[in-house]
Design a protein around this motif. Structure first.
Motif, PDB file in Angstrom:
ATOM      1  N   ALA A  12      13.804   6.756 -39.592  1.00  0.00           N
ATOM      2  CA  ALA A  12      14.364   6.420 -38.158  1.00  0.00           C
ATOM      3  C   ALA A  12      16.100   6.829 -38.062  1.00  0.00           C
ATOM      4  O   ALA A  12      16.377   7.328 -36.824  1.00  0.00           O
ATOM      5  CB  ALA A  12      14.098   5.015 -37.729  1.00  0.00           C
ATOM      6  N   GLN A  13      16.685   6.630 -39.001  1.00  0.00           N
ATOM      7  CA  GLN A  13      17.970   6.896 -39.026  1.00  0.00           C
ATOM      8  C   GLN A  13      18.359   8.443 -39.485  1.00  0.00           C
ATOM      9  O   GLN A  13      19.352   8.953 -39.575  1.00  0.00           O
ATOM     10  CB  GLN A  13      18.837   6.021 -39.969  1.00  0.00           C
ATOM     11  N   GLY A  14      17.199   9.149 -39.732  1.00  0.00           N
ATOM     12  CA  GLY A  14      17.548  10.476 -40.171  1.00  0.00           C
ATOM     13  C   GLY A  14      17.724  10.547 -41.603  1.00  0.00           C
ATOM     14  O   GLY A  14      18.201  11.851 -41.991  1.00  0.00           O
ATOM     15  N   LEU A  15      17.809   9.574 -42.201  1.00  0.00           N
ATOM     16  CA  LEU A  15      18.297   9.841 -43.800  1.00  0.00           C
ATOM     17  C   LEU A  15      17.175  10.418 -44.594  1.00  0.00           C
ATOM     18  O   LEU A  15      17.673  10.978 -45.775  1.00  0.00           O
ATOM     19  CB  LEU A  15      18.697   8.168 -44.197  1.00  0.00           C
ATOM     20  N   ARG A  16      16.091  10.408 -44.204  1.00  0.00           N
ATOM     21  CA  ARG A  16      14.725  11.168 -44.813  1.00  0.00           C
ATOM     22  C   ARG A  16      14.207  11.994 -43.858  1.00  0.00           C
ATOM     23  O   ARG A  16      14.201  11.796 -42.753  1.00  0.00           O
ATOM     24  CB  ARG A  16      13.743  10.133 -45.273  1.00  0.00           C
ATOM     25  N   PRO A  17      13.734  13.357 -44.525  1.00  0.00           N
ATOM     26  CA  PRO A  17      13.234  14.130 -43.336  1.00  0.00           C
ATOM     27  C   PRO A  17      11.755  13.579 -43.114  1.00  0.00           C
ATOM     28  O   PRO A  17      11.026  12.976 -43.796  1.00  0.00           O
ATOM     29  CB  PRO A  17      13.099  15.507 -44.215  1.00  0.00           C
ATOM     30  N   ARG A  48      14.178  -3.377 -29.744  1.00  0.00           N
ATOM     31  CA  ARG A  48      13.955  -3.388 -27.853  1.00  0.00           C
ATOM     32  C   ARG A  48      13.736  -2.268 -27.264  1.00  0.00           C
ATOM     33  O   ARG A  48      14.530  -1.371 -26.406  1.00  0.00           O
ATOM     34  CB  ARG A  48      15.354  -3.902 -27.476  1.00  0.00           C
ATOM     35  N   ALA A  49      12.871  -1.463 -27.680  1.00  0.00           N
ATOM     36  CA  ALA A  49      12.397  -0.304 -27.127  1.00  0.00           C
ATOM     37  C   ALA A  49      11.929  -0.436 -25.564  1.00  0.00           C
ATOM     38  O   ALA A  49      11.579  -1.508 -25.295  1.00  0.00           O
ATOM     39  CB  ALA A  49      11.143   0.205 -28.046  1.00  0.00           C
ATOM     40  N   VAL A  50      12.164   0.477 -24.940  1.00  0.00           N
ATOM     41  CA  VAL A  50      12.114   0.250 -23.300  1.00  0.00           C
ATOM     42  C   VAL A  50      10.903   1.655 -23.120  1.00  0.00           C
ATOM     43  O   VAL A  50      11.053   2.615 -23.728  1.00  0.00           O
ATOM     44  CB  VAL A  50      13.125   0.291 -22.569  1.00  0.00           C
ATOM     45  N   ARG A 111      20.225   3.278 -29.936  1.00  0.00           N
ATOM     46  CA  ARG A 111      20.650   2.648 -28.784  1.00  0.00           C
ATOM     47  C   ARG A 111      21.354   1.132 -29.108  1.00  0.00           C
ATOM     48  O   ARG A 111      22.496   0.839 -28.851  1.00  0.00           O
ATOM     49  CB  ARG A 111      19.691   2.491 -27.583  1.00  0.00           C
ATOM     50  N   ARG A 112      20.614   0.583 -29.969  1.00  0.00           N
ATOM     51  CA  ARG A 112      20.958  -0.936 -30.424  1.00  0.00           C
ATOM     52  C   ARG A 112      22.571  -0.600 -31.246  1.00  0.00           C
ATOM     53  O   ARG A 112      23.162  -1.697 -31.082  1.00  0.00           O
ATOM     54  CB  ARG A 112      20.233  -1.419 -31.033  1.00  0.00           C
ATOM     55  N   SER A 123      23.617  -3.815 -22.190  1.00  0.00           N
ATOM     56  CA  SER A 123      22.893  -2.583 -22.075  1.00  0.00           C
ATOM     57  C   SER A 123      24.108  -1.384 -22.437  1.00  0.00           C
ATOM     58  O   SER A 123      25.241  -1.585 -22.148  1.00  0.00           O
ATOM     59  CB  SER A 123      22.462  -2.249 -20.796  1.00  0.00           C
ATOM     60  N   ALA A 124      23.398  -0.261 -22.927  1.00  0.00           N
ATOM     61  CA  ALA A 124      24.561   0.921 -23.308  1.00  0.00           C
ATOM     62  C   ALA A 124      24.950   1.337 -21.865  1.00  0.00           C
ATOM     63  O   ALA A 124      25.988   1.950 -21.863  1.00  0.00           O
ATOM     64  CB  ALA A 124      23.679   1.697 -24.108  1.00  0.00           C
TER      65      ALA A 124
END
Length: 153
Positions: A12-17, A48-50, A111-112, A123-124
Motif C-alpha cells: 500500500a505504501q509503494g515500498l514493494r511492487p 477510514r476508506a470512503v 490520506r490518514r 479531514s484533509a
C-alpha cells in the motif's frame, strides 16, 4: 504485526511492487487468500476508506469499471462493499479484488498519514482553524454538561 500485515502495508505504501504482491497472493492457497482479503478489508476500514476513494482506487488497480470488484466498490456503503469484494470466489476475481483493496488501502492510508491528519484534524479537506474551533466548542459543552450548567448553542 504479522508478516501478512507487513507485506500489505508495504504494498500500500509503494515500498514493494504490485507484481511482487500479486505473485505472493497467487502462491497462497484458497483459504489463505480469503484470510488475506478479509485482512485487507479490515485494514481499509481501519484507515477510514470512503466512497470517494472508489474511482481513484479502480484507476490505480488497473481495473476496468465493468470488472466485478470495480462495480461493487462503486455502489452502496463502502464498508459493506469491501466485505463483498473480499468474499469473491473465482481466482481471477480474487486477484482483481486483491489489487483493488491494496489500492483502496493506499489511498485511505495516504490520506490518514497526511500532515493535517497527523495534526489531529478531522479531514484533509478541513481548515485547521475550523477543526480547532469545533474541538474547543465541544470541550466547552462537555465541561458545562459535567458541571450541570446550561449550554448555549
Amino acid at each position: 504485526m504479522t508478516e501478512r500485515d507487513v507485506m500489505l502495508n508495504e504494498l500500500a505504501q509503494g515500498l514493494r511492487p504490485m507484481s511482487q504482491g500479486i505473485e505472493w497472493f497467487s502462491a497462497l492457497g484458497p483459504e489463505e487468500q480469503s484470510e488475506v482479503l478479509l485482512l485487507l478489508r479490515h485494514h481499509c476500514v481501519q484507515a477510514r476508506a470512503v466512497a470517494e476513494d472508489a474511482p481513484e482506487s479502480i484507476r490505480r488497480a488497473g481495473l476496468r469499471p465493468t470488472h466485478t470488484p470495480a462495480v461493487l466498490i462503486a455502489r452502496g456503503r463502502i464498508e459493506h462493499q469491501l466485505g463483498k469484494i473480499a468474499a469473491l470466489l473465482p481466482l481471477d476475481e480474487r486477484r482483481k479484488a486483491f489489487r483493488l483493496l491494496v489500492a483502496v488501502l493506499a489511498i485511505a492510508d495516504g490520506r490518514r498519514r497526511s500532515p493535517q491528519q497527523r495534526a489531529g484534524y478531522g479531514s484533509a479537506r478541513e481548515e485547521p482553524d475550523d477543526a480547532q474551533r469545533r474541538d474547543y466548542q465541544r470541550c466547552q459543552r462537555n465541561a458545562a454538561l459535567t458541571q450541570g450548567r446550561q449550554v448555549k448553542t
